[in-house]
Design an enzyme around this catalytic site. Structure first.
Site, short mmCIF file in Angstrom:
data_model
loop_
_atom_site.label_atom_id
_atom_site.label_comp_id
_atom_site.label_asym_id
_atom_site.label_seq_id
_atom_site.Cartn_x
_atom_site.Cartn_y
_atom_site.Cartn_z
CE LYS A 121 -51.14 -14.60 -27.07
NZ LYS A 121 -52.17 -13.55 -27.22
CG PHE A 137 -59.58 -11.61 -24.68
CD1 PHE A 137 -58.85 -12.29 -23.72
CD2 PHE A 137 -60.58 -10.74 -24.24
CE1 PHE A 137 -59.09 -12.12 -22.37
CE2 PHE A 137 -60.82 -10.56 -22.90
CZ PHE A 137 -60.08 -11.25 -21.96
CE1 TYR A 196 -51.25 -18.04 -28.52
CE2 TYR A 196 -49.96 -19.44 -27.06
CZ TYR A 196 -50.97 -18.51 -27.26
OH TYR A 196 -51.69 -18.05 -26.17
CG ASN A 224 -52.46 -24.85 -19.75
OD1 ASN A 224 -51.41 -24.35 -19.39
ND2 ASN A 224 -52.56 -25.61 -20.83
CB SER A 241 -49.50 -17.27 -23.44
OG SER A 241 -49.18 -18.64 -23.35
CG ASP A 296 -65.24 -12.44 -31.94
OD1 ASP A 296 -64.98 -13.11 -32.96
OD2 ASP A 296 -65.01 -12.86 -30.78
CG ASN A 297 -62.30 -12.47 -36.96
OD1 ASN A 297 -62.55 -13.30 -36.08
ND2 ASN A 297 -61.17 -12.51 -37.65
CG LEU A 351 -59.37 -6.39 -34.35
CD1 LEU A 351 -58.81 -6.81 -33.00
CD2 LEU A 351 -59.87 -4.95 -34.29
N GLY A 393 -65.17 -15.03 -27.84
CA GLY A 393 -64.39 -16.26 -27.66
C GLY A 393 -64.49 -16.80 -26.25
#
Length: 337
Positions: free
Chosen positions: A154, A81, A150, A179, A125, A32-33, A60, A11
């Site tokens: 976190k 991540f 979201y 950001n 975040s 990573d998927n 995952l 990513g």
């Protein structure tokens, strides 16, 4: 040589962190998927660093696959991540976010504790703060009720990590990003959203290059100087380097607590319209944009106090806003050739 697992390593932030890890002498294995990334990034990483990382396409959310991976590998640390990350989408699809961001974290931590892997960096975040009472935001700012699913994932993720470290040999650091924007100076890797971009900068660059008709600015009635929302925009390469510093802290046992948190930003806030004008100036591209209604889950302003990261991690953002915007534009042009 320490072997580091990077989940979500193809990513945007993950790929830049893999580059920094390899250039710092670590061996890297990526999971990573490919749900929000592209496999060609693996070759691009190799072009930059001269070495292709080991790669496993694993989702995952599949507990058995996670178990099997940890049984077959000797890992020294994990940088996590892998997660869904769009505020607006999370409001519309909360269950997707809770499954993707929480269950995957639990499965990874469970295997780490059972396989004696004790260094964990969590991709957190600034959304954990909600709309902070004071700016800039320090790590001591209270967590408000999250403005979006979201943001809530976190907050919950940090709690899961903190509680796990308290009853195991695991040591964890949560990096609270502001950001992330920009791209690698080589223009070989950068932000590559699938479908319509959810973040400001790729929408700007796609508008400038003609893929999008115009940029939507979500709200001009915020309590800010020009009425548009303010954020702390940090170059993704600076952010990637913060992960190396955090990892070194754990490997050297320099951490002062079993679980630590650090803000990772520049300490400067810029409004959406300031970003638009800065992009136009640095690229000589005129941007078409229109003001539309606010987006659900968005807050008025957020920018970081990075004193703690500077003192404890020895890390500070080096690259300018102009560096960020120009690198993002160079990346956009490179991938459209």
């Amino acid at each position: 040589m320490q072997k580091i697992l990077v989940t979500g390593g193809l990513g945007f932030i993950g790929s830049h962190t893999v580059v920094e890890l390899q250039e710092s002498g670590y061996e890297v294995v990526i999971i990573d998927n490919l749900s929000n990334s592209q496999i060609f990034v693996l070759d691009r990483i190799a072009e930059i660093t001269g070495k292709k990382p080991e790669f496993h396409q694993i989702d995952l959310r599949n507990k058995e696959d996670v178990q099997q991976f940890f049984k077959s590998q000797k890992i020294d640390g994990v940088i996590h991540f892998a997660a869904s990350k769009a505020v607006g989408e999370s409001v519309k699809e909360p269950l997707k976010y809770y499954e993707n961001n929480i269950s995957t974290l639990v499965y990874v931590l469970k295997e780490m504790t059972e396989n004696n892997v004790n260094h964990f960096i969590f991709s957190s975040s600034c959304t954990v703060y909600g709309q902070a009472d004071e700016l800039p935001i320090t790590e001591k700012a209270p967590m408000k009720i999250a403005e979006s699913p979201y943001g809530n994932t976190k907050q919950i993720g940090e709690e899961v990590l903190k509680e796990t470290t308290s009853v195991s040999d695991l040591n964890g650091i949560a990096l609270r990003y502001f950001n992330p924007i920009g791209a690698h100076s080589s223009a070989k890797i950068g932000e590559l959203p699938i479908g319509v971009p959810q973040n400001l900068i790729p929408y700007i660059t796609q508008t400038a290059i003609g893929i999008r008709e115009e940029l939507s600015v979500f709200g001009d009635d915020y309590d800010t100087e020009d009425g548009t929302a303010i954020r702390d925009y940090i170059h993704v390469v600076d952010l990637a380097k913060a992960h190396i510093k955090a990892l070194e802290r754990l490997i050297k046992s320099s951490n002062k607590e079993k679980f630590e948190v650090f803000n990772i930003g520049t300490g400067t806030g810029n409004s959406v319209l300031e970003i638009v004008k800065a992009f136009e100036k640095v690229t000589n591209q005129k941007l078409a944009y229109k003001i539309v209604e606010r987006r659900a889950g968005d807050i008025t302003a957020a920018f970081a106090d990075t004193t703690l990261a500077e003192k404890e991690l020895g890390w500070k953002a080096d690259l300018s806003l102009e560096d960020c915007l120009l690198s993002a534009w160079n990346w956009e042009k490179a991938i459209r050739k």
